[in-house]
Design a protein around this motif. Sequence first.
Motif, PDB file in Angstrom:
ATOM      1  N   LYS A  42      81.050  62.632  31.256  1.00  0.00           N
ATOM      2  CA  LYS A  42      81.155  63.673  30.458  1.00  0.00           C
ATOM      3  C   LYS A  42      79.818  64.475  30.005  1.00  0.00           C
ATOM      4  CE  LYS A  42      85.510  62.482  28.056  1.00  0.00           C
ATOM      5  NZ  LYS A  42      86.304  61.944  27.149  1.00  0.00           N
ATOM      6  N   GLN A  43      78.795  63.281  29.905  1.00  0.00           N
ATOM      7  CA  GLN A  43      77.634  63.832  29.346  1.00  0.00           C
ATOM      8  C   GLN A  43      76.358  63.999  30.321  1.00  0.00           C
ATOM      9  OE1 GLN A  43      76.733  61.212  26.021  1.00  0.00           O
ATOM     10  NE2 GLN A  43      78.539  61.628  24.826  1.00  0.00           N
ATOM     11  N   VAL A  44      76.769  63.722  31.793  1.00  0.00           N
ATOM     12  CA  VAL A  44      75.954  63.671  32.857  1.00  0.00           C
ATOM     13  C   VAL A  44      75.080  64.844  32.742  1.00  0.00           C
ATOM     14  CG1 VAL A  44      77.299  64.573  34.759  1.00  0.00           C
ATOM     15  CG2 VAL A  44      75.754  62.811  35.000  1.00  0.00           C
ATOM     16  N   ASN A  45      75.420  66.102  32.370  1.00  0.00           N
ATOM     17  CA  ASN A  45      74.411  67.072  32.355  1.00  0.00           C
ATOM     18  C   ASN A  45      73.267  67.064  31.323  1.00  0.00           C
ATOM     19  OD1 ASN A  45      76.324  67.392  30.407  1.00  0.00           O
ATOM     20  ND2 ASN A  45      76.363  69.657  30.402  1.00  0.00           N
ATOM     21  N   ARG A  46      73.527  66.185  30.214  1.00  0.00           N
ATOM     22  CA  ARG A  46      72.571  65.767  29.354  1.00  0.00           C
ATOM     23  C   ARG A  46      71.469  64.831  29.631  1.00  0.00           C
ATOM     24  NH1 ARG A  46      76.305  65.028  23.957  1.00  0.00           N
ATOM     25  NH2 ARG A  46      76.985  67.354  23.914  1.00  0.00           N
ATOM     26  N   PHE A  47      71.620  64.449  30.924  1.00  0.00           N
ATOM     27  CA  PHE A  47      70.477  63.338  31.409  1.00  0.00           C
ATOM     28  C   PHE A  47      69.250  64.058  31.710  1.00  0.00           C
ATOM     29  CE2 PHE A  47      68.558  60.418  34.380  1.00  0.00           C
ATOM     30  CZ  PHE A  47      68.122  59.379  33.700  1.00  0.00           C
ATOM     31  N   ARG A  48      68.315  63.845  31.092  1.00  0.00           N
ATOM     32  CA  ARG A  48      66.999  64.652  31.206  1.00  0.00           C
ATOM     33  C   ARG A  48      66.257  64.057  32.355  1.00  0.00           C
ATOM     34  NH1 ARG A  48      67.251  65.175  25.627  1.00  0.00           N
ATOM     35  NH2 ARG A  48      65.457  63.772  25.701  1.00  0.00           N
ATOM     36  N   GLY A  49      66.308  62.435  32.345  1.00  0.00           N
ATOM     37  CA  GLY A  49      65.381  61.775  33.289  1.00  0.00           C
ATOM     38  C   GLY A  49      64.225  61.238  32.537  1.00  0.00           C
ATOM     39  N   ASP A  50      64.273  61.430  31.329  1.00  0.00           N
ATOM     40  CA  ASP A  50      63.355  60.906  30.501  1.00  0.00           C
ATOM     41  C   ASP A  50      63.174  59.181  30.390  1.00  0.00           C
ATOM     42  OD1 ASP A  50      62.604  63.384  29.875  1.00  0.00           O
ATOM     43  OD2 ASP A  50      63.556  63.405  27.907  1.00  0.00           O
ATOM     44  N   SER A  51      64.194  58.782  30.754  1.00  0.00           N
ATOM     45  CA  SER A  51      64.351  57.210  30.876  1.00  0.00           C
ATOM     46  C   SER A  51      65.152  56.939  31.963  1.00  0.00           C
ATOM     47  CB  SER A  51      65.039  56.739  29.480  1.00  0.00           C
ATOM     48  OG  SER A  51      66.340  57.213  29.591  1.00  0.00           O
ATOM     49  N   SER A  52      65.249  55.747  32.236  1.00  0.00           N
ATOM     50  CA  SER A  52      66.056  55.317  33.525  1.00  0.00           C
ATOM     51  C   SER A  52      67.278  55.380  33.177  1.00  0.00           C
ATOM     52  CB  SER A  52      65.589  53.616  33.724  1.00  0.00           C
ATOM     53  OG  SER A  52      66.112  52.906  32.901  1.00  0.00           O
ATOM     54  N   VAL A  53      68.227  55.605  34.103  1.00  0.00           N
ATOM     55  CA  VAL A  53      69.660  55.756  34.058  1.00  0.00           C
ATOM     56  C   VAL A  53      70.330  54.290  33.364  1.00  0.00           C
ATOM     57  CG1 VAL A  53      71.796  55.583  35.381  1.00  0.00           C
ATOM     58  CG2 VAL A  53      70.018  56.758  36.048  1.00  0.00           C
ATOM     59  N   SER A  54      69.823  53.195  33.796  1.00  0.00           N
ATOM     60  CA  SER A  54      70.301  51.999  32.829  1.00  0.00           C
ATOM     61  C   SER A  54      70.124  51.986  31.254  1.00  0.00           C
ATOM     62  CB  SER A  54      69.766  50.792  33.338  1.00  0.00           C
ATOM     63  OG  SER A  54      68.530  50.623  33.131  1.00  0.00           O
ATOM     64  N   THR A  55      68.810  52.721  30.894  1.00  0.00           N
ATOM     65  CA  THR A  55      68.399  52.780  29.592  1.00  0.00           C
ATOM     66  C   THR A  55      69.360  53.890  28.814  1.00  0.00           C
ATOM     67  OG1 THR A  55      66.386  52.073  30.122  1.00  0.00           O
ATOM     68  CG2 THR A  55      66.594  53.256  27.790  1.00  0.00           C
ATOM     69  N   TRP A  56      69.629  54.858  29.487  1.00  0.00           N
ATOM     70  CA  TRP A  56      70.540  56.013  29.045  1.00  0.00           C
ATOM     71  C   TRP A  56      71.852  55.571  29.042  1.00  0.00           C
ATOM     72  CZ3 TRP A  56      74.127  58.745  32.077  1.00  0.00           C
ATOM     73  CH2 TRP A  56      74.741  59.883  31.477  1.00  0.00           C
ATOM     74  N   LEU A  57      72.411  54.723  29.701  1.00  0.00           N
ATOM     75  CA  LEU A  57      73.618  54.181  29.562  1.00  0.00           C
ATOM     76  C   LEU A  57      73.803  53.062  28.534  1.00  0.00           C
ATOM     77  CD1 LEU A  57      74.534  53.582  33.306  1.00  0.00           C
ATOM     78  CD2 LEU A  57      75.797  55.277  31.739  1.00  0.00           C
ATOM     79  N   CYS A  58      72.686  52.283  28.385  1.00  0.00           N
ATOM     80  CA  CYS A  58      72.594  51.373  27.141  1.00  0.00           C
ATOM     81  C   CYS A  58      72.582  52.038  25.872  1.00  0.00           C
ATOM     82  CB  CYS A  58      71.562  50.540  27.395  1.00  0.00           C
ATOM     83  SG  CYS A  58      71.879  49.183  28.545  1.00  0.00           S
ATOM     84  N   GLY A  59      71.985  53.082  25.827  1.00  0.00           N
ATOM     85  CA  GLY A  59      71.902  54.104  24.742  1.00  0.00           C
ATOM     86  C   GLY A  59      73.382  54.623  24.259  1.00  0.00           C
TER      87      GLY A  59
END
Length: 175
Positions: A42-59
């Motif tokens: 649902k929030q994939v459009n909010r991923f800006r690439g400031d971190s790795s995908v796994s870090t974003w997911l762990c957040g």
Amino acid sequence: MDSMERIYSMHAKTVYGFLLTRTGNPDTAEELTQETFCRALKQVNRFRGDSSVSTWLCGIAKNVWLEYVKKAKRRNDSESVREDPGAGEAADWAAGHSLWDSYMIKWENMEILKILHSLKEPVRETMYLRLIGNLTFAQIGEIMGRSENWARVTFYRGKETIMKEVKGHERQDSM
């Protein structure tokens, strides 16, 4: 949708391991992992690439877990919801980790988990994130709000503490 399936296959184990360190319960960790990926979709459009995908997911997973704890507290549920990620039903985490000497792997894993559980925070969480979550030191540092070097040093100190305890137990057992 195809890319989200790829993301899931690449990162589900990491997210599950992260949540297992928080919940100590494999079933709850699995349920929260699924919720994490639903929210990520649902929030994939909010991923800006400031971190790795796994870090974003762990957040996202951390937020899902915190909401779970709050809801369980409100319900005064009798099930065991621990904010302390200590003792869980962790699998045979020592096997295959080259960081541990052979005597460490031979020793009963339940005893190692007991020692690991007795470590103080943030050492314990760092150890779990590295050993069970298979996160890099950079990812651990980012999750904990610290540097990669801090994560390395913290993990090393935890490892040394565990190894010292194991040696002490082995000396006692040989007497």
